[in-house]
Design an enzyme around this catalytic site. Structure first.
Site, PDB file in Angstrom:
ATOM      1  N   SER A  64       0.809  -1.219   0.000  1.00  0.00           N
ATOM      2  CA  SER A  64       0.000   0.000   0.000  1.00  0.00           C
ATOM      3  C   SER A  64       0.842   1.269   0.000  1.00  0.00           C
ATOM      4  CB  SER A  64      -0.944   0.006   1.205  1.00  0.00           C
ATOM      5  OG  SER A  64      -1.838  -1.077   1.158  1.00  0.00           O
TER       6      SER A  64
ATOM      7  N   HIS B 150       0.586   5.015   4.599  1.00  0.00           N
ATOM      8  CA  HIS B 150      -0.115   5.556   3.438  1.00  0.00           C
ATOM      9  C   HIS B 150       0.248   7.023   3.207  1.00  0.00           C
ATOM     10  CE1 HIS B 150      -3.512   2.328   3.990  1.00  0.00           C
ATOM     11  NE2 HIS B 150      -2.332   1.809   3.678  1.00  0.00           N
TER      12      HIS B 150
END
Length: 221
Positions: A120, A172
């Protein structure tokens, strides 16, 4: 716009990711804490002990079948679109370095004993690269529309990360920061934009932010 047709790097990254997942499964299971630690998941105390490679290896590790299916599909979609546009080596640099910056953010600000893994961080970097292209090539309506779409996608995913307990929001955010400035630095092949001074400033920002996060991570706990 210059394009390289076949996304060879994307296929390579997918192959390595799937191969590692198979090894995880055969070595005790991808949801096993021991397996994840042995394969190089991000564990802050171990990085502090000198295992710096744990800022890289989590990019290729996944926790459970849903995790790898979701990230693998996203990598395929993003790579198929972005790699032919950027070129092979630019896409590879974007993917790996975005992941490292994301893992540094998780190292610096995430839970001290939290085990983190997944692509991610790199994938958010690819989303953010489209934002930088939208600004650099803002007269291109296609880039502008893609930039708005990916901004919406980033915001929605960050909101999901905030309410979900299994998401590494700092990873993230770090991936987004890395991907945006790497998009500025790398640009697109056969393009003179952005100007050299803007690229240099972006490199400095990446280095300074990464160094700050590394030092902070090494001094927490």
């Amino acid at each position: 716009m210059y394009r390289e047709r076949e996304p060879y790097v994307t296929w390579l990254l997918l192959a390595v990711t799937v191969f590692v997942f198979v090894l995880e499964t055969l070595s005790g299971g991808s949801t096993s804490t021991g397996t994840l630690v042995n394969f190089g998941a991000k564990v802050t105390p171990l990085i502090q002990d000198g295992q710096w490679w744990r800022l890289i290896t989590p990019i290729f590790l996944h926790i459970g079948i849903f995790h790898i299916l979701m990230n693998g599909f996203t990598l395929y979609i993003m790579g198929k679109s972005l790699e032919p546009l950027m070129g092979h080596w630019r896409f590879f640099v974007l993917y790996i370095l975005s992941g490292i910056v994301g893992n540094l953010a998780s190292f610096a600000f995430g839970g001290y004993y939290t085990i983190s893994a997944g692509a991610s961080t790199s994938l958010f970097g690819t989303f953010a690269a489209f934002l930088s292209f939208a600004l650099i090539y803002r007269e291109n309506q296609g880039f502008w529309e893609l930039g708005k779409s990916f901004l919406t996608l980033i915001v929605l995913n960050l909101l999901i990360s905030l309410v979900g307990s299994n998401f590494d929001i700092w990873g993230h955010i770090g991936g987004i920061i890395g991907g945006f400035f790497l998009g500025v630095v790398l640009g697109l092949p056969k393009s003179t934009r952005p100007k050299l001074i803007i690229r240099v400033v972006s490199v400095i920002i990446i280095i300074v932010v990464s160094y700050f996060m590394y030092v902070r991570g090494m001094n927490i706990g």
